[in-house]
Write a protein that holds these residues in place. Sequence first.
Motif, short mmCIF file in Angstrom:
data_model
loop_
_atom_site.label_atom_id
_atom_site.label_comp_id
_atom_site.label_asym_id
_atom_site.label_seq_id
_atom_site.Cartn_x
_atom_site.Cartn_y
_atom_site.Cartn_z
N ASP A 129 -10.24 6.46 -16.75
CA ASP A 129 -11.04 5.59 -17.60
C ASP A 129 -12.22 5.04 -16.78
N TRP A 130 -13.43 5.04 -17.37
CA TRP A 130 -14.61 4.61 -16.61
C TRP A 130 -14.51 3.17 -16.17
N ARG A 131 -13.83 2.34 -16.98
CA ARG A 131 -13.71 0.93 -16.61
C ARG A 131 -12.83 0.77 -15.37
N SER A 132 -11.72 1.53 -15.31
CA SER A 132 -10.85 1.38 -14.12
C SER A 132 -11.55 1.94 -12.89
N LEU A 133 -12.32 3.03 -13.08
CA LEU A 133 -13.06 3.58 -11.94
C LEU A 133 -14.06 2.53 -11.43
N ALA A 134 -14.77 1.90 -12.36
CA ALA A 134 -15.76 0.88 -11.96
C ALA A 134 -15.07 -0.29 -11.25
N ASP A 135 -13.95 -0.77 -11.82
CA ASP A 135 -13.20 -1.88 -11.19
C ASP A 135 -12.85 -1.53 -9.76
N HIS A 136 -12.33 -0.30 -9.59
CA HIS A 136 -11.88 0.14 -8.27
C HIS A 136 -13.05 0.19 -7.29
N GLU A 137 -14.17 0.77 -7.72
CA GLU A 137 -15.32 0.90 -6.81
C GLU A 137 -15.96 -0.45 -6.48
N ILE A 138 -15.95 -1.36 -7.46
CA ILE A 138 -16.51 -2.70 -7.19
C ILE A 138 -15.64 -3.41 -6.14
N GLU A 139 -14.32 -3.21 -6.28
CA GLU A 139 -13.39 -3.82 -5.32
C GLU A 139 -13.68 -3.29 -3.90
N ALA A 161 -21.61 12.21 -25.90
CA ALA A 161 -20.20 12.42 -26.28
C ALA A 161 -19.28 11.87 -25.20
N GLY A 162 -18.27 11.12 -25.62
CA GLY A 162 -17.29 10.58 -24.68
C GLY A 162 -17.76 9.36 -23.91
N GLU A 163 -18.99 8.92 -24.17
CA GLU A 163 -19.48 7.73 -23.47
C GLU A 163 -19.23 6.50 -24.33
N PRO A 164 -19.14 5.33 -23.70
CA PRO A 164 -18.94 4.12 -24.51
C PRO A 164 -20.16 3.86 -25.39
N LEU A 223 -21.36 7.30 -13.30
CA LEU A 223 -20.03 6.70 -13.44
C LEU A 223 -19.23 7.44 -14.51
N PHE A 224 -19.87 7.71 -15.67
CA PHE A 224 -19.16 8.40 -16.75
C PHE A 224 -18.80 9.82 -16.33
N GLU A 225 -19.72 10.47 -15.61
CA GLU A 225 -19.46 11.85 -15.17
C GLU A 225 -18.26 11.92 -14.24
N ARG A 226 -18.23 10.99 -13.26
CA ARG A 226 -17.12 11.05 -12.32
C ARG A 226 -15.80 10.70 -13.02
N ALA A 227 -15.83 9.73 -13.93
CA ALA A 227 -14.61 9.35 -14.65
C ALA A 227 -14.07 10.56 -15.43
N ARG A 228 -15.01 11.30 -16.07
CA ARG A 228 -14.62 12.48 -16.85
C ARG A 228 -14.00 13.52 -15.92
N ARG A 229 -14.68 13.77 -14.80
CA ARG A 229 -14.22 14.78 -13.83
C ARG A 229 -12.84 14.44 -13.29
N GLU A 250 -37.19 11.62 -13.31
CA GLU A 250 -36.05 10.77 -13.67
C GLU A 250 -35.40 11.27 -14.96
N GLU A 251 -36.25 11.71 -15.91
CA GLU A 251 -35.70 12.19 -17.18
C GLU A 251 -34.87 13.45 -16.96
N LEU A 252 -35.33 14.31 -16.03
CA LEU A 252 -34.57 15.53 -15.74
C LEU A 252 -33.21 15.19 -15.15
N LEU A 253 -33.17 14.06 -14.40
CA LEU A 253 -31.90 13.63 -13.81
C LEU A 253 -31.03 12.92 -14.85
N GLY A 254 -31.59 12.73 -16.06
CA GLY A 254 -30.81 12.08 -17.12
C GLY A 254 -30.83 10.57 -17.01
N VAL A 255 -31.66 10.02 -16.10
CA VAL A 255 -31.64 8.58 -15.91
C VAL A 255 -32.22 7.87 -17.12
N VAL A 256 -33.24 8.44 -17.71
CA VAL A 256 -33.97 7.72 -18.74
C VAL A 256 -33.50 8.06 -20.16
#
Length: 377
Positions: free
Chosen positions: A62-72, A171-174, A52-58, A146-152
Amino acid sequence: MSLYVCGVTPYDSGHMGHAFTFCTFDVLVRFMEASGVRVRYVQNVTDVDDPLFERARRDGVDWRSLADHEIELLVRDMTVLGWRPPDVMPRVSEEIGPILVAATRLKRRGFAYHTDALYFDASRYSGYGALSHLSRRSMVRKLRAEELLGVVGANAKADALDFPLWRPSGAGEPAWPSEFGEGRPGWHIECSAMAMRYLGPQIDIHGGGRDLEFSHHESERAQSESLTGKVPFARTWMHTGLVRYNGRKMSKSLGNLVLVGQALERAPAAAVRLYLASHRYGRDWAFQWSGLAQAARFVERMRVLLEGEVRGAGAPKPGTAAGAGPRSVLPKRFAAALANNLDTPTAIRELRAAVRRGDAAAVRTMLPVLAGTASLR
Ligand SMILES: [Zn+2]
């Protein structure tokens, strides 16, 4: 009955893999409710997550508006697919307080330690691995992937199986303040905290995609049982199989998706639902357009039957065709199939048999359980 299902990270459009999971649990909820069982259904939204943060940055949003939109968009898709919405859809970003309470308690009780992040000490929980039936070696291998994917996340941990409960934000994350430093939750703790907050220390059914069994559900179970001392955390675990397309798992990262919207362009919602339900929930399967087309032909036959009956004498009014009327008793063999570990393919065979013999009343009781939606067009 209490039901907790792991929901999405809202960063992109929903595909048939998501629809399969959510429609499977919709059949379960509708079947229970049609059988007179009250269901409390919680499905979380992971809106604190790397993709979510990556796509918002790209996209420079704002990550919150992106999340709101996708949840909708998710809710819109699922509404068209006729789901009985969850009673609560808690978001991680709004649950930081309860998450920190859970993490702090785990630390206080000696199940967690703090280095560069706050880690759960998997060695303190003897059943780690029992849910997924994996050897330590396979678990370590999967965790590394999973760690290589940054999940953990962070890595200064005592043992390869330990996982973060709270970690510093990138950096840049909430980041939220806590006694473990400014940061954000590890992945698994959110579901322990939210399940407990909305459903209590023990739940009847916990669901999610098969890919969540390890490490997510394994870790969630370890945290929750360590936290409350109540065993089991979930009485039943239900994992939905993965959906393949063009020979591979349907996934965003592989770029082989069939979006819910694309399926709905080609077939009525009820056909999409019945096509999904024609597969056993726990097995992997391959999406095929020809299968969806076949389901659409079946829905058309059903529509003709129900509308023909509506035109006949003494029949129910239009609009009651799929579930708007009073609850009626489900046909025995149909109910038995669903009671048998949610055997939806057998249940569909009962529905087909009712259509063949022109039994509109039976169709009218079975269809809403499997398809949710009231529209056959
Ligand atoms: Zn979860």
